[in-house]
Design an enzyme around this catalytic site. Structure first.
Site, PDB file in Angstrom:
ATOM      1  N   HIS A   1       0.844  -1.183   0.000  1.00 40.03           N
ATOM      2  CA  HIS A   1       0.000   0.000   0.000  1.00 40.03           C
ATOM      3  C   HIS A   1       0.877   1.229   0.000  1.00 40.03           C
ATOM      4  O   HIS A   1       1.931   1.230   0.639  1.00 40.03           O
ATOM      5  CB  HIS A   1      -0.921   0.024   1.225  1.00 40.03           C
ATOM      6  CG  HIS A   1      -2.073   0.948   1.049  1.00 40.03           C
ATOM      7  ND1 HIS A   1      -1.980   2.289   1.304  1.00 40.03           N
ATOM      8  CD2 HIS A   1      -3.324   0.724   0.590  1.00 40.03           C
ATOM      9  CE1 HIS A   1      -3.139   2.848   1.023  1.00 40.03           C
ATOM     10  NE2 HIS A   1      -3.969   1.935   0.588  1.00 40.03           N
TER      11      HIS A   1
ATOM     12  N   ASP B   1      -8.010  -5.207  -0.030  1.00 41.28           N
ATOM     13  CA  ASP B   1      -8.578  -6.012  -1.106  1.00 41.28           C
ATOM     14  C   ASP B   1      -8.145  -7.464  -1.086  1.00 41.28           C
ATOM     15  O   ASP B   1      -8.615  -8.255  -1.897  1.00 41.28           O
ATOM     16  CB  ASP B   1      -8.234  -5.384  -2.460  1.00 41.28           C
ATOM     17  CG  ASP B   1      -9.069  -4.147  -2.697  1.00 41.28           C
ATOM     18  OD1 ASP B   1     -10.221  -4.146  -2.229  1.00 41.28           O
ATOM     19  OD2 ASP B   1      -8.581  -3.196  -3.304  1.00 41.28           O
TER      20      ASP B   1
END
Ligand code: CMC
Length: 428
Positions: A307, A364
């Protein structure tokens, strides 16, 4: 710490004020840099160190794994609030009382009819069109059926455009999915809650009564809350920058949907499930795929890992992992994909490559497993992300317009040819 930053360029020295956020984040305000320095600018590809705005909506600390909307922790909101309350808080600044929430919901419901002519547009899409493309186009098409820009000085106009899109967007989401399945384009029911209504619109079959499964409803509520905002990411920045030209709300949202579609952003949830499926088909050898992810000559990345901001853990992933286990247990589903996901996670968490680069599972990594258990087709996963992100985009667009932010217009450092003589076409 002093509240001044000093910059030395050659022999010249310049001073710039520091800005401090409410959580003590510090930024150098370089608004005057180009003017005072005779044209010097900063360059920061991917905006890794660049703040584009001041915002009071979402706080996230990627080092500590903290995410808060309007001051409330994501853990509390996911556990105790429902999606509509969270949407209200994001858009209007704080959680609503009962009366405010009821009014918000009533106004959304009375604005949830979509012009019948929109169905003709849907008809024109091929059945196998990706629903993100369909959703982006339909959201943009709504401009033609509704006022294209909003007078931001009118509180009433702002409110009307917000409840309009909160009402119509789930209908478009459901229709985008039903189109791929050849199901009639339906409506929900005014008697249902916001999330229950979405479920009915998506899943109801024309020949049977639809019953809400409370386990699925709770999981969906949670997933939508976890996706509801994430400060200045790719799609949100897109919404803000498109809106900064005073394009209308719906046009700005349509651009945000396109930005979300990419596999490095919202499209990752679809990519994760496709990756897990591929690993399963290939015999479940997770080590082979770990090696591919680490091989710099191989473009493969471990989807659902890493991320831009979280360099410790993604608090949303922690909540989703627990939810995925609960949903699969409660629904009595055994999904071999979940085992592959757990295996990959364990390997990555103990692998030097991933540890050194601080690559952890993101939101996700597990969301697709829940969506699949709910019966949502894989191409719809990113659409579900968009459905959750809608209130965040609206809140960010509203804040940007209310703060009267200038049009977004970055600079560049030109690296092309210097002035050349024009040659006639016969001489080139
Ligand atoms: N698999 C393998 N290596 C990776 C991965 C990955 N998923 N992510 C980053 N790296 C490596 C990358 O190759 C680089 O290595 P090196 O330093 O040796 O060159 C290093 O880690 C830093 O990566 P980066 O691309 O510079 O980091 P970034 O901040 O630009 O990218 C990211 C963040 C999310 C785009 C990236 O981690 C990625 O592509 N992840 C997979 C896609 C994904 O899951 N996206 C969903 C993000 S969460 C949902 C949302 O909010 O959008």
């Amino acid at each position: 710490m002093s509240d001044i930053a000093k910059l030395q360029i050659g022999d010249e020295s310049y001073e710039f004020p520091l800005i401090k956020g409410t959580e003590n984040e510090v930024a150098i305000n370089i608004k005057t840099l180009r003017g005072v320095s005779g044209g010097v600018i900063t360059i920061d590809p991917g905006y890794k160190n660049t703040g584009s705005c001041e915002s009071a909506i979402t706080f996230l600390d990627g080092e500590k794994g903290i995410l808060r909307y309007r001051g409330y922790s994501i853990e509390d909101l996911a556990e105790k609030a429902d999606f509509l309350e969270v949407a209200y808080a994001l858009i209007f600044g704080d959680l609503p009382n009962k009366e405010q929430l009821d009014k918000f919901h009533d106004d959304i419901k009375s604005n949830s009819i979509v012009d019948e002519d929109v169905k003709k547009i849907i008809d024109a899409f091929p059945k196998n069109a990706h629903p993100m493309g369909v959703l982006s186009s339909l959201t943009s098409a709504l401009v033609a059926f509704n006022p294209s820009s909003v007078n931001v000085d009118s509180e009433e106009e702002m409110y009307n455009s917000i409840v309009r899109i909160m009402g119509k967007f789930p209908v478009l989401v459901a229709w985008a999915m039903r189109k791929t399945q050849g199901l009639p384009l339906n409506y929900g029911s005014k008697s249902l809650g916001y999330v229950e209504n979405i479920m009915k619109m998506m899943f109801e079959k024309p020949n049977e009564e639809y019953e809400i499964n409370p386990i699925i409803k709770d999981a969906l509520d949670k997933l939508l809350i976890l996706h509801a905002d994430h400060e200045q990411n790719c799609s949100t920045s897109t919404v803000r920058i498109v809106g900064s030209s005073h394009a209308g709300l719906f046009a700005s949202l349509s651009a945000g949907i396109s930005a979300l579609w990419g596999p490095l952003h919202g499209g990752a949830n679809q990519a994760v499930l496709e990756m897990l499926e591929a690993i399963k088909e290939d015999g479940g050898d997770t080590k082979k795929y770990m090696a591919k992810a680490k091989d710099k000559s191989d473009p493969f990345r471990l989807m659902g890992f890493g991320h831009r901001v979280y360099k410790n853990f993604d608090p949303r992933a922690t909540i989703i992992k627990v939810a995925a286990n609960e949903v699969l247990n409660d629904l009595g589903i055994e999904d071999p994909i979940l085992d592959i996901a757990r295996g990959l996670e364990q390997e990555a968490l103990n692998d030097e490559y991933f540890v050194k680069r601080k690559l952890y599972p993101n939101v996700d990594f597990y969301s697709g497993i829940i969506y699949r258990a709910m019966g949502i087709p894989v191409e719809m996963f990113t659409v579900m992300f968009a459905l959750g992100r809608l209130p965040g985009w609206i809140a960010q667009w509203k804040e940007m317009r209310e703060n009267k932010e200038p049009i977004g217009r970055p600079r560049q450092v030109y690296t092309g040819e210097n002035l050349k003589e024009f040659k006639d076409i016969n001489k080139r």
